[in-house]
Design a protein around this motif. Structure first.
Motif, mmCIF file in Angstrom:
data_model
loop_
_atom_site.group_PDB
_atom_site.id
_atom_site.type_symbol
_atom_site.label_atom_id
_atom_site.label_comp_id
_atom_site.label_asym_id
_atom_site.label_seq_id
_atom_site.Cartn_x
_atom_site.Cartn_y
_atom_site.Cartn_z
ATOM 1 N N ARG A 52 -5.965 -1.429 31.654
ATOM 2 C CA ARG A 52 -5.435 -1.712 30.244
ATOM 3 C C ARG A 52 -5.156 -0.517 29.507
ATOM 4 N NH1 ARG A 52 -4.854 -7.141 29.408
ATOM 5 N NH2 ARG A 52 -5.425 -8.184 31.453
ATOM 6 N N ALA A 54 -3.600 1.606 26.146
ATOM 7 C CA ALA A 54 -3.007 1.425 24.929
ATOM 8 C C ALA A 54 -2.544 2.487 24.046
ATOM 9 C CB ALA A 54 -3.559 -0.010 24.252
ATOM 10 N N LEU A 55 -1.398 2.496 23.378
ATOM 11 C CA LEU A 55 -1.291 3.877 22.734
ATOM 12 C C LEU A 55 -0.891 3.277 21.253
ATOM 13 C CD1 LEU A 55 -0.573 6.922 22.426
ATOM 14 C CD2 LEU A 55 1.466 6.420 23.179
ATOM 15 N N SER A 85 -1.515 -2.876 32.550
ATOM 16 C CA SER A 85 -0.829 -2.802 31.326
ATOM 17 C C SER A 85 -0.712 -1.659 30.816
ATOM 18 C CB SER A 85 -1.206 -4.053 30.530
ATOM 19 O OG SER A 85 -2.294 -3.806 29.947
ATOM 20 N N THR A 87 0.458 -0.654 26.568
ATOM 21 C CA THR A 87 0.953 -1.304 25.308
ATOM 22 C C THR A 87 1.233 -0.232 24.421
ATOM 23 O OG1 THR A 87 -0.299 -3.259 25.790
ATOM 24 C CG2 THR A 87 0.434 -3.100 23.607
ATOM 25 N N ARG A 114 2.664 -4.585 33.424
ATOM 26 C CA ARG A 114 3.145 -5.290 32.241
ATOM 27 C C ARG A 114 3.241 -4.272 31.214
ATOM 28 N NH1 ARG A 114 4.238 -10.538 30.447
ATOM 29 N NH2 ARG A 114 5.099 -9.464 28.230
ATOM 30 N N THR A 116 4.325 -3.552 27.058
ATOM 31 C CA THR A 116 4.619 -4.227 26.083
ATOM 32 C C THR A 116 4.963 -2.992 24.757
ATOM 33 O OG1 THR A 116 3.175 -5.724 26.749
ATOM 34 C CG2 THR A 116 3.971 -5.828 24.048
ATOM 35 N N ARG A 118 5.836 -2.502 20.707
ATOM 36 C CA ARG A 118 6.138 -3.145 19.684
ATOM 37 C C ARG A 118 6.325 -2.162 18.539
ATOM 38 N NH1 ARG A 118 1.974 -7.278 17.372
ATOM 39 N NH2 ARG A 118 3.363 -7.114 15.658
ATOM 40 N N HIS A 146 6.785 -6.553 34.384
ATOM 41 C CA HIS A 146 7.572 -7.091 33.354
ATOM 42 C C HIS A 146 7.214 -6.520 32.000
ATOM 43 C CE1 HIS A 146 7.806 -11.374 30.843
ATOM 44 N NE2 HIS A 146 8.586 -10.234 30.327
ATOM 45 N N ARG A 148 8.241 -5.940 27.699
ATOM 46 C CA ARG A 148 8.832 -6.848 26.720
ATOM 47 C C ARG A 148 8.881 -5.589 25.593
ATOM 48 N NH1 ARG A 148 10.567 -11.572 24.248
ATOM 49 N NH2 ARG A 148 10.042 -11.529 21.957
ATOM 50 N N ASP A 150 10.071 -5.247 21.458
ATOM 51 C CA ASP A 150 10.015 -5.855 20.144
ATOM 52 C C ASP A 150 10.223 -5.025 19.138
ATOM 53 O OD1 ASP A 150 8.340 -8.242 21.646
ATOM 54 O OD2 ASP A 150 9.699 -8.903 20.219
ATOM 55 N N GLN A 166 13.674 -7.735 23.826
ATOM 56 C CA GLN A 166 14.062 -7.544 25.249
ATOM 57 C C GLN A 166 12.911 -7.868 26.262
ATOM 58 O OE1 GLN A 166 18.269 -5.945 26.224
ATOM 59 N NE2 GLN A 166 16.651 -4.419 26.418
ATOM 60 N N ASP A 167 13.173 -8.597 26.969
ATOM 61 C CA ASP A 167 12.061 -8.619 28.413
ATOM 62 C C ASP A 167 12.974 -8.180 29.577
ATOM 63 O OD1 ASP A 167 11.396 -11.228 26.823
ATOM 64 O OD2 ASP A 167 9.428 -10.606 27.710
ATOM 65 N N LEU A 168 12.389 -7.454 30.415
ATOM 66 C CA LEU A 168 12.969 -7.099 31.720
ATOM 67 C C LEU A 168 12.031 -7.506 32.746
ATOM 68 C CD1 LEU A 168 14.561 -3.479 31.416
ATOM 69 C CD2 LEU A 168 15.706 -5.664 31.413
ATOM 70 N N VAL A 169 12.399 -7.898 33.882
ATOM 71 C CA VAL A 169 11.583 -8.328 35.021
ATOM 72 C C VAL A 169 12.167 -7.826 36.164
ATOM 73 C CG1 VAL A 169 10.699 -10.277 36.448
ATOM 74 C CG2 VAL A 169 11.021 -10.673 33.963
ATOM 75 N N ASP C 224 4.701 -11.366 14.412
ATOM 76 C CA ASP C 224 5.400 -10.378 13.592
ATOM 77 C C ASP C 224 5.689 -10.777 11.950
ATOM 78 O OD1 ASP C 224 6.383 -7.963 14.625
ATOM 79 O OD2 ASP C 224 7.594 -9.077 16.136
ATOM 80 N N CYS C 234 -2.857 -0.099 15.382
ATOM 81 C CA CYS C 234 -3.624 -0.450 16.589
ATOM 82 C C CYS C 234 -4.773 -1.720 16.024
ATOM 83 C CB CYS C 234 -4.547 0.923 16.857
ATOM 84 S SG CYS C 234 -3.570 1.955 17.540
ATOM 85 N N ASP C 237 -5.360 -4.359 18.860
ATOM 86 C CA ASP C 237 -6.109 -3.780 19.950
ATOM 87 C C ASP C 237 -7.473 -3.672 19.604
ATOM 88 O OD1 ASP C 237 -3.396 -3.223 20.580
ATOM 89 O OD2 ASP C 237 -3.541 -1.216 20.553
ATOM 90 N N PRO C 242 -6.832 -4.209 24.680
ATOM 91 C CA PRO C 242 -5.398 -3.830 24.652
ATOM 92 C C PRO C 242 -4.599 -4.383 26.121
ATOM 93 C CG PRO C 242 -6.960 -2.011 25.254
ATOM 94 C CD PRO C 242 -7.792 -3.239 25.136
ATOM 95 N N GLY C 243 -3.492 -4.471 25.780
ATOM 96 C CA GLY C 243 -2.778 -5.312 26.728
ATOM 97 C C GLY C 243 -2.730 -6.799 26.940
ATOM 98 N N ILE C 245 -1.556 -8.337 24.597
ATOM 99 C CA ILE C 245 -0.781 -8.786 23.679
ATOM 100 C C ILE C 245 0.875 -8.988 24.153
ATOM 101 C CG2 ILE C 245 0.501 -7.937 21.757
ATOM 102 C CD1 ILE C 245 -1.604 -5.653 21.656
ATOM 103 N N GLY C 277 13.090 -13.050 25.967
ATOM 104 C CA GLY C 277 14.400 -12.319 25.466
ATOM 105 C C GLY C 277 14.879 -11.787 26.709
ATOM 106 N N HIS C 278 14.595 -12.464 27.870
ATOM 107 C CA HIS C 278 15.215 -11.676 29.279
ATOM 108 C C HIS C 278 16.473 -11.332 29.510
ATOM 109 C CE1 HIS C 278 11.454 -13.778 29.996
ATOM 110 N NE2 HIS C 278 11.235 -13.146 31.245
ATOM 111 N N ALA C 279 16.469 -9.811 29.510
ATOM 112 C CA ALA C 279 17.912 -9.068 29.526
ATOM 113 C C ALA C 279 18.291 -9.129 30.739
ATOM 114 C CB ALA C 279 17.857 -7.802 28.795
#
Lengths: 256, 253, 300
Positions: A52, A54-55, A85, A87, A114, A116, A118, A146, A148, A150, A166-169, C224, C234, C237, C242-243, C245, C277-279
């Motif tokens: 897991r 995160a940045l 994941s 993030t 995964r 993510t 934001r 997957h 996501r 935002d 947008q989600d891309l799977v 949001d 962060c 987190d 983390p993750g 989310i 929001g599946h594109a």
């Protein structure tokens, strides 16, 4: 493995950008490679299943930051079952610029990943944010991924308006090979270009027109931004198409 | 249908709205040429809008734009998803939207012409879309077409039989067509034209102008009468240069 | 979740919205839907749909992306229309409709698709206001005068017709695949029974999409609404691994109460940012290519 890295800029007294905080957390290792420029250096394989990462990125008002990576990220299955994941939370302050241009993420067979993102933008922040995903190494069926994304633009009162969600799977039986989703492409990429220069005209009720080419499009969003999008058979073609779409997105900027 | 003109629409806007005139008929019968002719003849005295429903999006609209008979901005093209009759009869939402968009942008208008995509003899306009409708046939389809009837031929407010100049060439007997049409139309009018020879389609234009005048009489002109830019205080457009309307049936000699 | 708001209750004889759902999803609903191919016309032109097999893959992918997104938006709109309307609160409600419409905007990167979606929404609103007059539809029309996105209108119309969010989601998912299917029959001359067999095969996936859409309404995790510019990027987190989310995260504390009281205004919309929001990048390219092609039979 759990890792949290952090990058924070501040305005240098003489103007310009200072890297206020650069906290690496292996395998997320950060190296400054120029003024206002940082490379992500992978120290160790992965991410692997169970990781897991995160940045956090905070670009202070009036500063500018560019983030790149040294090589592609290869997502692998872990020794233990479980998702990996990645993030990224980033906020870009007033008048600040963030360019996030990493190398592609390659989904190895069997992975489950995964991603993510934001992104929070001040009203006059500018961002260029690229993501490229390669469906498996050469000749390999990809694992599952997957993503996501935002992005929200905040006005001066602090009220946010979503710019892109947008989600891309990838690696899903319903979407892989569908002419509606990726067609026969093996890579997908997108670059969000956003900022005050991509505002819609105040009186513009009609949608701005997209620019398109073979396997790419520059799509003006309803808000102040353009999404460049590309599909391709391999990573080299993807980058070429995505760069065309990015150029088109830059051309769609308005002169004020 | 022609006898029943009670309004089934939502209430007209205050001050009235434009008369909506549908023009239908088979492919190639001359619908677009008729629309062009009506624009040419009525344009100087009436405020017009045109909605086209071509098979391919903009073909008819482009024809009209090239003809230069109406401000191109006042032509809107509607896509019909391969089903032109659906767009004028079963699901008129897109056409209504186009008509209202024209009225919003350029209104008040006096007459909005909705041209259907070429279709078959069964296609008619919904009365939710068209207040009056014209069905256009041409003689080259053979003089038996009126006898075959079909809703378009029997119930349109006006049946136009076009390309009378071709009658001798295709062996069509206009007298037969006139008699058969009269038999199935219960007295509703039929006009014979050759738009190729009469670019103003004066007889059809005269009929359309009468319909607009009757519409004003019933609903009030669109906008206010005293603001009408063309100064027809009696609410009647008239065309000083127009010859007398053709007598019907006007078989060409 | 209670069956009033999500329609999952198994009542013998079904619910009051069932018949209305049939009307709403019927391809004969006079709201302009017959002229939209949802990208199928362009895919046929480019040769990426040539037969029933291609069409099946196209429909499945479309359902998993645009279908899921529109189902979720329709469910959210239905919920808002059912619970949000109280006399004297039209102003608040107009703001909420604009917010939901902005959520649809953010999930539709392609301007051609936004335009087609707004056109379809405008036409549906015109029809629905005459079929099922309701204050919610009036408010929506005033709030988004240029035409709200189709799924937003569909959800509001569903509420006006007496449907619950699940039914609104099902109608949205259904129309997301039936439009392209019908277009392919017309454009390729496919056997209509073969194509309806494909739709029958998709029925379980349609149900799943509608369920997922409704689940997403109460699975809100992304929050949001607070201004993140005022907090540490962060911050999240540090409160949890983390993750964790994102829509699949495990944070249940920020979810709105299931079946929360009608008119719980401030809560309404709290879950919208996390809706799917599946594109579908190929659909985006198809939509833009279609717009540029003058020789087209369909609006989209």
């Amino acid at each position: 493995m759990i890792a949290r890295a952090l990058l924070r800029t501040s305005a240098a007294p003489a103007g310009g950008t200072r890297l206020e905080t650069m906290r690496s957390d292996p395998p997320l290792t950060l190296r400054q490679t120029g003024p206002g420029r940082v490379h992500l250096v992978a120290t160790g394989a992965g991410p692997l299943g169970g990781d897991r990462l995160a940045l956090g990125v905070d670009v202070a008002p009036g500063t500018s930051l560019e983030i790149r990576s040294v090589g592609a990220t290869l997502v692998l299955p872990g020794h233990v079952p479980g998702e990996s994941s990645m993030t990224v939370h980033a906020r870009v302050g007033a008048g600040a610029t963030l360019r996030f241009l990493p190398e592609p993420t390659v989904l190895a067979a069997g992975c489950s990943h995964r991603m993510t993102v934001r992104l929070s933008l001040a009203p006059d922040a500018t961002v260029v944010w690229r993501e490229e995903i390669v469906f498996g190494r050469h000749g390999e069926r990809p694992g599952r991924c997957h993503t996501r994304f935002d992005a929200t633009v905040f006005d001066t009162t602090g009220a946010g308006r979503p710019l892109l969600r947008q989600d891309l799977v990838v690696g899903d039986g319903h979407t892989d090979g569908s002419p509606a989703v990726y067609g026969d492409a093996r890579c997908v990429g997108s670059t969000l270009v956003a900022g005050p220069e991509w505002r819609t005209q105040p009186d513009g009720k009609d949608e701005r027109r997209a620019e398109t080419g073979d396997g790419w499009a520059a799509l003006p969003l309803a808000g102040p931004g353009v999404l460049s999008s590309a599909l391709a058979a391999d990573a080299v073609e993807l980058r070429r198409r995505l760069e065309r779409a990015e150029d088109a997105a830059l051309r769609l900027a308005v002169a004020w | 249908m022609g006898a029943i003109h009670d309004d089934l629409h939502e209430a007209a806007a205050p001050g009235g709205r434009a008369l909506r005139l549908g023009i239908g008929g088979p492919v190639g019968s001359g619908k677009t040429a008729l629309v062009a002719a009506l624009c040419r003849t009525l344009g100087p005295s009436l405020r017009l809008g045109v909605v086209t429903n071509d098979i391919y999006t903009t073909e008819d609209a482009d024809f009209l734009r090239r003809a230069g008979v109406i401000d191109p901005e006042r032509i809107m093209a509607v896509q019909t998803g391969c089903c032109p009759h659906t767009a004028i009869r079963d699901d008129i939402a897109a056409n209504l939207d186009a008509v209202e968009t024209l009225e919003e942008r350029f209104g008040p208008l006096d007459l909005v012409i909705v041209e259907s995509g070429g279709d078959n003899l069964t296609a008619t306009f919904s009365r939710g879309l068209a207040d009056r409708q014209i069905f256009v046939l041409d003689v080259s389809g053979g003089d038996k077409v009126p006898r075959k009837g079909g809703p378009g031929v029997t119930s349109a407010d006006l049946l136009v039989i076009n390309k009378t100049d071709l009658a001798p060439l295709v062996g069509a007997d206009l007298t037969v067509m006139s008699r058969d049409a009269a038999a199935v139309r219960e007295g509703r009018p039929v006009l014979f034209t050759s738009i190729r020879e009469d670019k103003s389609a004066h007889s059809v234009a005269e009929w359309a102008a009468e319909m607009v005048a009757a519409w004003w009489h019933q609903h009030g002109p669109a906008g206010h009468a005293h603001e009408h830019p063309h100064g027809h205080p009696d609410g009647h457009p008239h065309h000083e240069d127009d010859p007398e309307p053709a007598v019907l049936p006007a078989g060409r000699e | 979740m209670d069956d009033r708001s999500h329609g999952d209750g198994h009542r013998p004889g079904g619910g009051p919205g069932d018949a209305a759902l049939l009307l709403l999803a019927d391809s004969r609903l006079p709201a302009g839907g017959h002229a939209h191919s949802g990208g199928a016309e362009e895919a046929v032109r480019l040769g990426t749909i040539t037969d029933a097999g291609d069409l099946a893959r196209f429909l499945r992918g479309r359902l998993a992306t645009a279908g899921l997104v529109t189902a979720a938006l329709a469910a959210a709109a239905c919920e808002l229309a059912r619970t949000g309307h109280h006399p004297g609160r039209e102003e608040d409600l107009a703001t909420l409709w604009r917010q939901l419409d902005a959520e649809a905007d953010a999930r539709t990167a392609s301007p051609a698709q936004r335009e087609a979606g707004r056109t379809q929404g405008r036409l549906l609103l015109r029809t629905a206001r005459r079929m099922w007059p309701s204050p919610a539809l009036d408010t929506l029309g005033v709030a988004v005068p240029e035409g709200a996105h189709h799924p937003v209108v569909l959800g509001a119309a569903a509420a006006a017709a007496g449907c619950v969010p699940y039914q609104a989601a099902l109608a949205a998912a259904y129309t997301a695949v039936t439009g392209p299917a019908t277009a392919a029959v017309r454009l390729l001359g496919l056997d209509p029974v073969t194509v309806h067999r494909l739709l029958a095969d998709l029925a379980p996936a349609l149900n799943d999409a509608a369920h997922a859409a409704c689940a997403s309404l109460i699975d809100s995790v992304v929050t949001d609404d607070a201004d993140p510019l005022a907090v540490d990027p962060c911050g999240d987190d540090r409160r949890r691994p983390p993750g964790g989310i994102g829509p699949d995260g495990d944070d249940a504390t920020s979810s709105p109460e299931p079946g929360s009281a009608p008119g719980a205004g401030p809560c309404r919309g709290a879950g919208w940012p996390a809706l799917p929001g599946h594109a579908a990048p190929a659909l985006d390219l198809l939509a833009e290519g279609h717009l540029k092609n003058a020789m087209k039979l369909f609006v989209s």
